[in-house]
Design a protein around this motif. Structure first.
Motif, short mmCIF file in Angstrom:
data_model
loop_
_atom_site.label_atom_id
_atom_site.label_comp_id
_atom_site.label_asym_id
_atom_site.label_seq_id
_atom_site.Cartn_x
_atom_site.Cartn_y
_atom_site.Cartn_z
N MET A 1 -2.63 37.32 14.01
CA MET A 1 -1.61 36.37 13.59
C MET A 1 -0.26 37.08 13.44
N ARG A 2 0.79 36.39 13.86
CA ARG A 2 2.15 36.97 13.76
C ARG A 2 3.02 36.00 12.98
N VAL A 3 3.38 36.42 11.76
CA VAL A 3 4.08 35.52 10.85
C VAL A 3 5.37 36.17 10.36
N LYS A 19 1.04 40.03 -0.27
CA LYS A 19 -0.22 39.33 -0.58
C LYS A 19 -0.88 38.83 0.70
N LEU A 20 -0.06 38.27 1.58
CA LEU A 20 -0.58 37.69 2.82
C LEU A 20 -1.16 38.78 3.73
N GLY A 21 -0.44 39.89 3.81
CA GLY A 21 -0.91 41.02 4.62
C GLY A 21 -2.26 41.50 4.13
N LEU A 26 -3.61 42.35 7.69
CA LEU A 26 -2.56 42.63 8.68
C LEU A 26 -1.48 43.50 8.06
N PRO A 27 -0.79 44.32 8.87
CA PRO A 27 0.28 45.13 8.31
C PRO A 27 1.43 44.27 7.80
N GLU A 73 4.94 49.69 16.34
CA GLU A 73 3.93 50.38 17.17
C GLU A 73 2.54 50.22 16.56
N GLY A 74 2.49 50.21 15.21
CA GLY A 74 1.20 50.10 14.52
C GLY A 74 0.85 48.66 14.18
N ALA A 75 1.56 47.70 14.76
CA ALA A 75 1.33 46.30 14.40
C ALA A 75 1.07 45.44 15.63
#
Ligand code: AMP
Length: 210
Positions: A1-3, A19-21, A26-27, A73-75
């Protein structure tokens, strides 16, 4: 997911993105956090960014993109982005970055808060020097509190003083507000009330993403 999380200063972007990460695994890519880290470590980018941050202006894109490039790069599998994009120019940069990976944003959360909420939250804000968690000051005089989760000292942000805050709100209205319309037209904007405690806001976001 990309938010992406959008919202004025004090709307809770950082708190909610963290919190969401954590909950989605996700990062959390926090542009303001990365900049503060660079300033704290006195890196060349941090030294250049500092005066813009302390005067409530946007840091030049050359600095932002260099910091962001390394972190993204890490995401590649997804991310929760907070504090970027902040201008239509940065929207284009993000789109170019995603197109290269044949990806796109899933949702843009627009945190809406009243001005009186911003003016109440910001002067009482303390940030953990280690994990970046945001707290409200228990009493106006105690600035030596420690983070309940990692025991590191808490600090007041240099840009949370009233003159800079005024300029940050102005910068938000001029450069960042147009993004709301842009993402609305793309059909990925989710308006969320940022009023209330962090848990209440978080529950609204989770519901909007489902
Ligand atoms: P924030 O922690 O998101 O409130 O950001 C703190 C400050 O960092 C802002 O007031 C800007 O000076 C700078 N900043 C953060 N994100 C960006 C960005 N995407 N573009 C330019 N400047 C930024």
């Amino acid at each position: 997911m990309r938010v992406v999380l959008l919202g004025p200063p004090g709307s809770g972007k950082g708190t909610q993105a963290q919190k969401l990460g954590r909950s989605l695994g996700l990062p959390h890519v926090g542009m303001g956090d990365m900049l503060r880290e660079a300033v704290k470590n006195r890196t060349p980018l941090g030294e250049r960014a500092k005066e813009f941050m302390n005067s409530g202006k946007l840091v030049p894109d050359s600095i932002i993109l260099e910091l962001l490039g390394e972190r993204m790069e890490g995401a590649k599998e997804g991310f929760i982005l907070d504090g970027f994009p902040r201008s239509l120019e940065q929207v284009k940069r993000l789109e170019a970055l995603l197109e290269r990976e044949r990806e796109k944003l899933d949702a843009v959360i627009n945190l809406k808060v009243r001005e009186e909420t911003i003016l109440r939250r910001i002067p009482g804000r303390l940030v953990c020097s280690e994990c970046g968690q945001v707290y409200q000051r228990a009493s106006p005089s105690s600035s030596t509190q420690r983070c309940p989760s990692c025991d590191a000292p808490l600090f007041s942000r240099a840009d949370d003083v009233s003159d800079t805050l005024e300029k940050r709100i102005e910068t938000y209205l001029e450069h960042t507000c147009p993004l709301i319309d842009y993402y609305e037209k793309k059909g990925i904007l989710r308006d969320i009330s940022g009023e209330g405690n962090p848990k209440e806001v978080f529950d609204r976001i989770v519901k909007a993403l489902n």
